[in-house]
Design an enzyme around this catalytic site. Structure first.
Site, PDB file in Angstrom:
ATOM      1  N   HIS A 144     -45.613   0.264  25.381  1.00  0.00           N
ATOM      2  CA  HIS A 144     -44.370  -0.137  26.055  1.00  0.00           C
ATOM      3  C   HIS A 144     -44.312  -1.657  26.267  1.00  0.00           C
ATOM      4  CE1 HIS A 144     -41.021   1.565  28.837  1.00  0.00           C
ATOM      5  NE2 HIS A 144     -40.668   0.378  28.369  1.00  0.00           N
ATOM      6  N   ARG A 151     -36.363   4.910  24.875  1.00  0.00           N
ATOM      7  CA  ARG A 151     -36.866   5.805  25.904  1.00  0.00           C
ATOM      8  C   ARG A 151     -37.637   6.941  25.236  1.00  0.00           C
ATOM      9  NH1 ARG A 151     -35.757   2.113  28.528  1.00  0.00           N
ATOM     10  NH2 ARG A 151     -34.409   1.937  30.381  1.00  0.00           N
ATOM     11  N   GLU A 166     -45.576   8.002  30.784  1.00  0.00           N
ATOM     12  CA  GLU A 166     -46.334   6.761  30.657  1.00  0.00           C
ATOM     13  C   GLU A 166     -47.102   6.434  31.925  1.00  0.00           C
ATOM     14  OE1 GLU A 166     -43.130   4.785  27.506  1.00  0.00           O
ATOM     15  OE2 GLU A 166     -43.222   4.040  29.573  1.00  0.00           O
TER      16      GLU A 166
END
Length: 324
Positions: free
Chosen positions: A290, A242, A271
């Site tokens: 990601h 995270r 993000e």
């Protein structure tokens, strides 16, 4: 049974199918949905009169949930479920489920891939060859970055659950020793090459630190100027857990100052990444968008488990419920 997927594109850009859900009702899949409450592509417009909502990152707030009288079930297409106000859902007897275990191998593999890229800069060296640097070099080989051998070094893993253990197994196979910090300790995992330690011990003795802990109040910003000060000079940091686990300005300062020799990150605090994120201009920082979870095999597993969650809910035997 009306089923709506609010943001289906990242899970399924077209290489897998929604047929597991299509067996259970009428499915409408939207690639992505605006976070606004009103407007042509709003959550409310698409969720109204729906029995089942599936979301990955589209937030379902109390304000939204309270305006959906037919909603019975929310399926989160991910492990983290902070995008849903689970208390509001519980008050309305709406079951919320998640998928806790689909990405273990993919995320562990990516953590090691990020580490190996820091150690060998495969992409940069390949790019230099394709640009003609090897062809025109006076020696038969060259390297543009320091090359690092991992065998004999120590990896500290903060968060030693399923994913942390997956990363740890690969690290040990590479000849590394693993130090693990976790509030729950399975002593059966300890060996000559793996032991549980306190956080300060991990910070001061690790050549590489990998983050695999959940985002809680106690772990938010766990990598900061104070914890970095306790680390070895030249430590490498990997985060594909995270983004909020890291105080990004503090890490950027440590990279630019040389205290941290390299960082490889698959997640950031906001993000998509913002253009003013200090890590974008930090020295020796690798950032990927990601993608740790996104191997096709992992996404298919996520799809299958999510459909099974809904099927079991409809049968009256719900599983993976996060708001009991």
């Amino acid at each position: 049974m009306k089923i709506v997927v609010l943001d289906g594109y990242t899970l399924n850009p077209g290489d897998i199918t929604w047929e597991g859900f299509e067996r259970l009702g009428h499915v409408t899949v939207y690639p992505r949905t605006d976070y606004t409450l009103n407007g042509g592509n709003s959550i409310l417009e698409r969720a109204m009169n729906v029995d089942v909502l599936l979301t990955n990152k589209t937030p379902l707030s109390r304000e939204i949930i309270e305006q959906l009288p037919n909603l019975k079930y929310i399926g989160v297409l991910a492990t983290g479920y902070n995008v849903v106000d689970v208390a509001a859902a519980k008050e309305k007897n709406i079951v919320v489920t998640n998928v806790p275990t689909y990405g273990t191998d993919s995320v562990g593999q990516t953590a090691i891939a990020l580490l190996l890229e820091m150690c060998h800069h495969i992409g940069a060296h390949s790019h230099s060859v394709l640009k003609g640097q090897w062809e025109n070099h006076e020696d038969w080989c060259y390297w543009n970055y320091p090359l690092i051998e991992l065998s004999g070094k120590t990896m500290g893993i903060i968060g030693y659950g399923r994913i942390g253990q997956s990363t740890g197994r690969i690290a040990q196979a590479l000849g590394m020793k693993v130090l693990a910090f976790d509030s729950y300790q399975n002593k059966e995992l300890e060996s000559e090459t793996m032991e549980y330690v306190e956080l300060d011990t991990l910070l001061s003795n690790s050549d590489v630190i990998a983050l695999h802990c959940p985002l809680f109040e106690s772990t938010e910003g766990i990598i900061n100027k104070n914890t970095i000060a306790k680390m070895k000079d030249g430590v490498m940091i990997v985060n594909n857990s995270r983004g909020q686990l890291v105080v990004e300005q503090d890490l950027a300062d440590a990279l630019n100052g040389g205290k941290v020799s390299g960082a490889a990150l698959d997640v950031v605090s906001s993000e998509p990444i913002k253009g003013n994120n200090p890590l974008l201009k930090a020295k020796n920082c690798i950032i990927t968008p990601h993608i740790s979870w996104a191997a096709k095999e992992s996404r298919q597993r996520l799809m299958d488990i999510s459909a099974d969650n809904l099927e079991k809910f409809l049968a009256g035997t719900p599983v993976n419920v996060v708001n009991k």
